[in-house]
Scaffold this active site. Sequence first.
Site: not given
Length: 215
Positions: A176, A117, A164
């Site tokens: 993402h 990420c 994240h």
Amino acid sequence: MRVRGPDGYLGWVKEPQICAETPPPPSWKVRVPWVQVRNARGRGFLGILPLDALFAGEEKGQRVFLHWPRGETGWVPKKALHSSDWKGSAEDLVHIAQELVGVPYLWGGTTPFGFDCSGFVQRLFHFVFNVWLPRDSHDQREAGQKIMDFSELRAGDILCFPGHTALYVGQKSVIHASARLGSVAVTNLENEPYGQELRGKLLFGVRVKGLREFE
């Protein structure tokens, strides 16, 4: 050998894979997810360069020639490149992010061979703005102005969740590199169950400092 990358991150490489030389200043960077380097003296190709790869090359017509590490000369099509000093906009950021949808998730990955990420967000910002964001998601939280109100987010803002990060692309959606989905993906934070779950965990958005596009 212990090495430090251009973003300041420390890591290890095998000694036979590197040499102590000063490379020439880069003049080009790859603008597509990846491009084949063709052999200038025969058929086939020498290897692959991923998005944002920087190199010195000589332009000849619609080709750019470069020296491959093993000593061969190769070429790539000029249309796959930008000049090394090219900078884009938030619109470009979203566009290239969309081109990377489907790239596999890879923990620690920072290229179109595989992203995690924060590696995904970091690579996009370096390619478009020539800015190195921190490598890890918890450090990217401090990369700019915090946006607490969801309605004030703009395309190109970074959304921060526990462990994240994602790129906001507008219309309540993010792009993402998702470990759960196994790839780079678009997720709507309002209409999809996984997106609703993420929305519930949203900490805040981050608008990167010092970029005119976000001022």
